[in-house]
Design an enzyme around this catalytic site. Structure first.
Site, PDB file in Angstrom:
ATOM      1  N   GLU A   1       3.034  -6.070   8.965  1.00 44.12           N
ATOM      2  CA  GLU A   1       3.333  -4.695   8.506  1.00 44.12           C
ATOM      3  C   GLU A   1       4.497  -4.117   9.314  1.00 44.12           C
ATOM      4  OE1 GLU A   1       0.107  -1.694   8.485  1.00 44.12           O
ATOM      5  OE2 GLU A   1       1.684  -0.300   9.075  1.00 44.12           O
TER       6      GLU A   1
ATOM      7  N   CYS B   1       0.857  -1.198   0.000  1.00 46.88           N
ATOM      8  CA  CYS B   1       0.000   0.000   0.000  1.00 46.88           C
ATOM      9  C   CYS B   1       0.890   1.245   0.000  1.00 46.88           C
ATOM     10  CB  CYS B   1      -0.891  -0.019   1.243  1.00 46.88           C
ATOM     11  SG  CYS B   1      -1.876   1.468   1.365  1.00 46.88           S
TER      12      CYS B   1
ATOM     13  N   CYS C   1      -3.536   5.124   9.187  1.00 46.20           N
ATOM     14  CA  CYS C   1      -4.400   5.286   8.012  1.00 46.20           C
ATOM     15  C   CYS C   1      -5.832   5.411   8.510  1.00 46.20           C
ATOM     16  CB  CYS C   1      -4.256   4.061   7.116  1.00 46.20           C
ATOM     17  SG  CYS C   1      -5.517   3.977   5.859  1.00 46.20           S
TER      18      CYS C   1
END
Ligand code: F3S
Length: 281
Positions: A128, A98, A194
């Site tokens: 992540e 992303c 995010c």
């Protein structure tokens, strides 16, 4: 009956982009295709991809045996070493990291090259976070709990760059930053959370407050779907948690004038559409 589907229902932008990139490789006829880890935590999507020949690679050891074909990197991103291995083996990479995660990779790489200590606020075992760590020159600190932050004891003249896992809770992040701020280090805080999850929740609340019944679609064990259900249930007592269209009891909904639909982060568009169509029958 009026049916409102939340715009943010289902996949976020980054996951949609990653899933699309696998289907696009299949359509192009690339062979063999691998994903490093399942592209998404949704069994139906992963098995559909497997039936089309996509193989899931689960370990670095397995990755090192690949000599040709395409490896797709999922939205969570991976440590730099994975790119190095694949490049050395001459394997084609389709990078579906992303862009919001890629931005964190760039920040931690640049700041650690300047000599800053990198502190990641997030869960150390999350892929992540492992990926972000893998772009830091030298060691990185990972903290998710208040006690760990309180115990943090670095030389007084330390210069620290703080980033966060994209899905970390915003209030908890703020709170942890407040603790370190009191320690007198030179800190640079980059809030890299995010807001896709937050937006989905805000919209679920809004839609459910206006309808007679609310349908929340998602996997049984999906914590973000459960959270959506709880939010909707508070606004609308008639809230249903379903996994697929077959769980839908239309008899209960027939007499209603308005229904809302939302879905967890791993729910594919086609499942949402099936439920939508069924409600309109
Ligand atoms: Fe999704 Fe990317 Fe945000 S994967 S949750 S849009 S960081």
């Amino acid at each position: 009956m009026e049916v409102t589907v939340a715009k943010s229902a289902g996949f976020c932008f980054g996951v949609q982009r990653a899933v699309d990139s696998v289907y696009s490789e299949i359509a192009k006829g690339s062979k063999p295709i691998y994903t490093f880890g399942p592209i998404i935590h949704n069994e139906q999507v992963v098995s559909d991809l497997e039936s089309k020949g996509v193989q899931v690679i689960h370990s670095i050891e397995a990755l090192q045996t690949i000599q040709n074909g395409t490896v797709i990197i999922r939205s969570h991103g991976v440590p730099k070493v994975i790119y190095d291995i694949l490049e050395k083996q001459g394997v084609r990479i389709v990078d579906a990291t992303c862009p919001f995660v890629k931005k964190i990779h760039n920040i931690v790489r640049q700041e650690s090259e300047k000599g800053k200590i990198i502190l990641i606020i997030g869960n150390a075992n999350h892929p992540e976070v492992e990926g972000i760590k893998g772009w830091v020159k030298g060691e990185a600190l990972v903290i998710s709990q208040k006690e760990e932050m309180e115990k943090l004891d670095l030389p007084k003249d330390s210069s620290i760059c703080i980033v966060s896992q994209t899905t970390f809770n915003h209030n908890k992040f703020k709170y942890l930053v407040e603790i370190i701020e009191k320690k007198g280090y030179d800190i640079n805080v980059v809030n890299t959370i995010c807001n896709a999850t937050h937006l989905r929740q805000v919209e679920a609340k809004e839609v459910s407050s206006k309808v007679e019944a609310m349908i929340v679609i998602g996997g049984k064990h999906s914590s973000n779907t459960q959270k959506l259900y709880d939010i909707c249930k508070e606004e609308c007592d008639n809230t249903y948690y379903i996994q697929t269209v077959s769980d839908l009891d239309l008899c209960e909904l027939k007499s209603l004038k308005s229904i809302g639909i939302t879905a967890g982060a791993s729910t594919p568009k086609n499942i949402i559409e099936e439920v939508h169509t069924e409600c309109q029958k």
